[in-house]
Design a protein around this motif. Structure first.
Motif, PDB file in Angstrom:
ATOM      1  N   LEU A  21       0.818  -1.210   0.000  1.00 44.68           N
ATOM      2  CA  LEU A  21       0.000   0.000   0.000  1.00 44.68           C
ATOM      3  C   LEU A  21       0.853   1.263   0.000  1.00 44.68           C
ATOM      4  CD1 LEU A  21      -2.782  -1.066   2.540  1.00 44.68           C
ATOM      5  CD2 LEU A  21      -3.004  -0.856   0.065  1.00 44.68           C
ATOM      6  N   ILE A  22       1.930   1.254   0.792  1.00 44.82           N
ATOM      7  CA  ILE A  22       2.754   2.452   0.944  1.00 44.82           C
ATOM      8  C   ILE A  22       3.819   2.549  -0.146  1.00 44.82           C
ATOM      9  CG2 ILE A  22       4.318   3.673   2.517  1.00 44.82           C
ATOM     10  CD1 ILE A  22       2.890   2.355   4.822  1.00 44.82           C
ATOM     11  N   GLY A  23       4.195   1.420  -0.729  1.00 47.05           N
ATOM     12  CA  GLY A  23       5.291   1.387  -1.682  1.00 47.05           C
ATOM     13  C   GLY A  23       5.181   2.374  -2.829  1.00 47.05           C
ATOM     14  N   PRO A  24       4.069   2.414  -3.572  1.00 46.01           N
ATOM     15  CA  PRO A  24       3.981   3.370  -4.697  1.00 46.01           C
ATOM     16  C   PRO A  24       4.139   4.824  -4.274  1.00 46.01           C
ATOM     17  CG  PRO A  24       2.270   1.702  -4.860  1.00 46.01           C
ATOM     18  CD  PRO A  24       2.912   1.513  -3.526  1.00 46.01           C
ATOM     19  N   ALA A  25       3.496   5.200  -3.141  1.00 42.52           N
ATOM     20  CA  ALA A  25       3.628   6.580  -2.669  1.00 42.52           C
ATOM     21  C   ALA A  25       5.057   6.876  -2.244  1.00 42.52           C
ATOM     22  CB  ALA A  25       2.664   6.829  -1.505  1.00 42.52           C
ATOM     23  N   ALA A  26       5.687   5.927  -1.528  1.00 46.25           N
ATOM     24  CA  ALA A  26       7.076   6.125  -1.089  1.00 46.25           C
ATOM     25  C   ALA A  26       8.011   6.226  -2.292  1.00 46.25           C
ATOM     26  CB  ALA A  26       7.501   4.981  -0.176  1.00 46.25           C
ATOM     27  N   LEU A  27       7.753   5.420  -3.336  1.00 48.84           N
ATOM     28  CA  LEU A  27       8.582   5.485  -4.539  1.00 48.84           C
ATOM     29  C   LEU A  27       8.428   6.825  -5.241  1.00 48.84           C
ATOM     30  CD1 LEU A  27      10.461   4.040  -6.527  1.00 48.84           C
ATOM     31  CD2 LEU A  27       8.414   3.168  -7.687  1.00 48.84           C
ATOM     32  N   ALA A  28       7.182   7.301  -5.339  1.00 50.10           N
ATOM     33  CA  ALA A  28       6.950   8.592  -5.990  1.00 50.10           C
ATOM     34  C   ALA A  28       7.604   9.726  -5.217  1.00 50.10           C
ATOM     35  CB  ALA A  28       5.445   8.846  -6.120  1.00 50.10           C
ATOM     36  N   ILE A  29       7.491   9.701  -3.881  1.00 42.39           N
ATOM     37  CA  ILE A  29       8.126  10.731  -3.059  1.00 42.39           C
ATOM     38  C   ILE A  29       9.636  10.687  -3.202  1.00 42.39           C
ATOM     39  CG2 ILE A  29       8.539  11.469  -0.673  1.00 42.39           C
ATOM     40  CD1 ILE A  29       5.692  10.601  -0.019  1.00 42.39           C
ATOM     41  N   GLY A  30      10.188   9.468  -3.222  1.00 43.12           N
ATOM     42  CA  GLY A  30      11.634   9.340  -3.346  1.00 43.12           C
ATOM     43  C   GLY A  30      12.155   9.846  -4.681  1.00 43.12           C
ATOM     44  N   VAL A  31      11.445   9.518  -5.770  1.00 42.47           N
ATOM     45  CA  VAL A  31      11.907   9.880  -7.112  1.00 42.47           C
ATOM     46  C   VAL A  31      11.698  11.365  -7.401  1.00 42.47           C
ATOM     47  CG1 VAL A  31      11.526   9.522  -9.579  1.00 42.47           C
ATOM     48  CG2 VAL A  31      11.611   7.563  -8.030  1.00 42.47           C
ATOM     49  N   PHE A  32      10.526  11.875  -7.016  1.00 39.11           N
ATOM     50  CA  PHE A  32      10.161  13.240  -7.415  1.00 39.11           C
ATOM     51  C   PHE A  32      10.448  14.295  -6.347  1.00 39.11           C
ATOM     52  CE2 PHE A  32       7.311  10.518  -9.948  1.00 39.11           C
ATOM     53  CZ  PHE A  32       7.737  10.889 -11.212  1.00 39.11           C
ATOM     54  N   MET A  33      10.817  13.908  -5.116  1.00 41.86           N
ATOM     55  CA  MET A  33      11.112  14.907  -4.099  1.00 41.86           C
ATOM     56  C   MET A  33      12.487  14.700  -3.479  1.00 41.86           C
ATOM     57  SD  MET A  33       8.905  16.059  -0.736  1.00 41.86           S
ATOM     58  CE  MET A  33       9.415  14.681   0.285  1.00 41.86           C
ATOM     59  N   VAL A  34      12.768  13.492  -2.982  1.00 44.31           N
ATOM     60  CA  VAL A  34      14.033  13.266  -2.274  1.00 44.31           C
ATOM     61  C   VAL A  34      15.217  13.365  -3.230  1.00 44.31           C
ATOM     62  CG1 VAL A  34      15.351  11.626  -0.898  1.00 44.31           C
ATOM     63  CG2 VAL A  34      12.887  11.844  -0.530  1.00 44.31           C
ATOM     64  N   VAL A  35      15.114  12.709  -4.380  1.00 38.88           N
ATOM     65  CA  VAL A  35      16.237  12.738  -5.339  1.00 38.88           C
ATOM     66  C   VAL A  35      16.518  14.164  -5.835  1.00 38.88           C
ATOM     67  CG1 VAL A  35      17.021  11.943  -7.595  1.00 38.88           C
ATOM     68  CG2 VAL A  35      15.944  10.340  -6.016  1.00 38.88           C
ATOM     69  N   PRO A  36      15.501  14.958  -6.241  1.00 43.76           N
ATOM     70  CA  PRO A  36      15.804  16.351  -6.640  1.00 43.76           C
ATOM     71  C   PRO A  36      16.407  17.177  -5.520  1.00 43.76           C
ATOM     72  CG  PRO A  36      13.660  15.702  -7.475  1.00 43.76           C
ATOM     73  CD  PRO A  36      14.096  14.618  -6.548  1.00 43.76           C
ATOM     74  N   LEU A  37      15.944  16.960  -4.277  1.00 47.68           N
ATOM     75  CA  LEU A  37      16.517  17.710  -3.163  1.00 47.68           C
ATOM     76  C   LEU A  37      17.978  17.339  -2.943  1.00 47.68           C
ATOM     77  CD1 LEU A  37      13.625  17.708  -0.514  1.00 47.68           C
ATOM     78  CD2 LEU A  37      14.481  19.634  -1.836  1.00 47.68           C
ATOM     79  N   LEU A  38      18.295  16.060  -3.036  1.00 46.66           N
ATOM     80  CA  LEU A  38      19.691  15.639  -2.900  1.00 46.66           C
ATOM     81  C   LEU A  38      20.540  16.204  -4.035  1.00 46.66           C
ATOM     82  CD1 LEU A  38      19.238  11.903  -1.823  1.00 46.66           C
ATOM     83  CD2 LEU A  38      19.855  13.846  -0.376  1.00 46.66           C
ATOM     84  N   LEU A  39      19.975  16.253  -5.235  1.00 45.27           N
ATOM     85  CA  LEU A  39      20.703  16.832  -6.368  1.00 45.27           C
ATOM     86  C   LEU A  39      20.940  18.323  -6.158  1.00 45.27           C
ATOM     87  CD1 LEU A  39      21.912  16.447  -9.171  1.00 45.27           C
ATOM     88  CD2 LEU A  39      19.644  16.848 -10.138  1.00 45.27           C
ATOM     89  N   MET A  40      19.924  19.034  -5.627  1.00 43.68           N
ATOM     90  CA  MET A  40      20.103  20.452  -5.325  1.00 43.68           C
ATOM     91  C   MET A  40      21.178  20.658  -4.268  1.00 43.68           C
ATOM     92  SD  MET A  40      16.245  21.997  -5.340  1.00 43.68           S
ATOM     93  CE  MET A  40      16.853  23.465  -4.502  1.00 43.68           C
ATOM     94  N   ALA A  41      21.160  19.809  -3.229  1.00 38.12           N
ATOM     95  CA  ALA A  41      22.185  19.922  -2.188  1.00 38.12           C
ATOM     96  C   ALA A  41      23.577  19.676  -2.767  1.00 38.12           C
ATOM     97  CB  ALA A  41      21.894  18.924  -1.062  1.00 38.12           C
ATOM     98  N   TRP A  42      23.680  18.725  -3.683  1.00 37.63           N
ATOM     99  CA  TRP A  42      24.968  18.412  -4.312  1.00 37.63           C
ATOM    100  C   TRP A  42      25.471  19.580  -5.170  1.00 37.63           C
ATOM    101  CZ3 TRP A  42      28.921  15.318  -3.886  1.00 37.63           C
ATOM    102  CH2 TRP A  42      29.757  15.076  -4.967  1.00 37.63           C
ATOM    103  N   ILE A  43      24.555  20.188  -5.918  1.00 32.52           N
ATOM    104  CA  ILE A  43      24.940  21.306  -6.777  1.00 32.52           C
ATOM    105  C   ILE A  43      25.312  22.537  -5.956  1.00 32.52           C
ATOM    106  CG2 ILE A  43      24.080  22.934  -8.520  1.00 32.52           C
ATOM    107  CD1 ILE A  43      22.432  20.687  -9.686  1.00 32.52           C
ATOM    108  N   SER A  44      24.617  22.770  -4.842  1.00 30.78           N
ATOM    109  CA  SER A  44      24.817  23.999  -4.068  1.00 30.78           C
ATOM    110  C   SER A  44      26.189  24.084  -3.420  1.00 30.78           C
ATOM    111  CB  SER A  44      23.728  24.120  -2.994  1.00 30.78           C
ATOM    112  OG  SER A  44      23.886  23.123  -1.997  1.00 30.78           O
TER     113      SER A  44
END
Length: 304
Positions: A21-44
């Motif tokens: 039940l939680i897997g699809p939502a967790a995957l979407a959050i990870g791909v579309f929110m956590v990964v971009p935030l980590l990329l922003m932190a890396w670039i900054s």
């Protein structure tokens, strides 16, 4: 032993069901929110070269230093509060928009909540009508209203109230008006949802105990509307901080907010590290606002 094995199997089945039940939502959050935030932190934490590219093999806090410093030709640092003033302006305009939305939205929600069921549905429908129109179109409509020869100035000149057009466009006033108009429904609807649950017999009892309208409003209506006021304030303040279209059009480039500054850094300025750092500054402001909301909304000890 069999009971223990059955209980373990039931727990595993429950965990598998939760994961499904939680897997699809967790995957979407990870791909579309956590990964971009980590990329922003890396670039900054990298530097920008003279061509506007990111220097990936060099690490530096330069992007964060630019908030209050600027680097001179001799590589020394000097104070520069231009970017900090844009951030403070964004907070100030967001706070003004929230206050104006509350000033207009609370009486509107109170009026809606005290109507009959038929009229409540119609009024909620009317409040949501602005969402049917694109935000860009609504901002262009305000340009037609506020410009020097727009509807408002033309009417005031025709009536003789003013002798020359008022500077209503391309300033903080225009941005505040546009933001208030855009986010006002987000204030009205949560307050209405809270006041709709208010028992009218409490108001009748207040009047029976010789309380006037002000005391009834302060001790009966406002406590009932408090959850909606807090929720509405967050729903207005947080999007205002990152607004881009309204300050760009109604501000005319003279009233830049942090969203416009971030767009400028990723676009024309080609300074991705500083744009990423500004993005984290905006995220920090949002988290602070949400933390304040969580503390205000948390029930007090001993309350039911």
């Amino acid at each position: 032993m069999a009971v223990t094995e059955n209980s373990v199997g039931q727990r595993r089945a429950a965990w598998r069901a939760r994961a499904i039940l939680i897997g699809p939502a967790a995957l979407a959050i990870g791909v579309f929110m956590v990964v971009p935030l980590l990329l922003m932190a890396w670039i900054s934490i990298h530097e920008r070269d003279f061509s506007g590219s990111v220097v990936w093999d060099s690490y530096s806090p330069e992007a964060y230093l630019r908030f209050i410093f600027e680097r001179n030709l001799d590589d020394s640092l000097s104070w520069n509060f231009d970017y900090l003033s844009i951030i403070l302006r964004s907070i100030w305009l967001s706070a003004i928009t929230t206050a104006l939305s509350l000033l207009v939205g609370f009486p509107t929600a109170l009026f809606m909540a005290t109507r009959s069921e038929k009229w409540r549905a119609i009024l909620v429908f009317l409040v949501t009508i602005p969402f049917w129109t694109n935000l860009l179109v609504r901002n262009y409509a305000w340009i037609l209203l506020l410009r020097d020869h727009g509807t408002i100035n033309s009417f005031l000149l025709w009536t003789g109230i003013i002798g020359e057009p008022l500077p209503l466009l391309h300033n903080g006033f225009a941005v505040s008006v546009g933001l208030t108009y855009s986010f006002l429904p987000f204030m009205v609807l949560p307050i209405y949802a809270s006041l709709e649950k208010l028992d009218p017999r409490l108001i009748e009892a207040s009047f029976d105990l010789y309380a006037n309208r002000v005391r009834t409003l302060w001790h009966i209506v406002l406590p009932a509307a408090k959850p909606g006021i807090i929720a509405g304030s967050i729903l207005v303040f947080v999007p205002c901080l990152g607004s881009y279209v309204t300050p760009e059009l109604l501000g005319g480039g003279k009233t830049m907010m942090i969203g416009n500054l971030i767009g400028l850094q990723f676009g024309a300025a080609r300074n991705w590290p500083f744009g990423a750092a500004l993005g984290f500054a905006l995220l920090s402001l949002v988290l602070i606002a949400m933390t304040i909301y969580a503390l205000k909304a948390r029930p007090k000890a001993g309350s039911q």
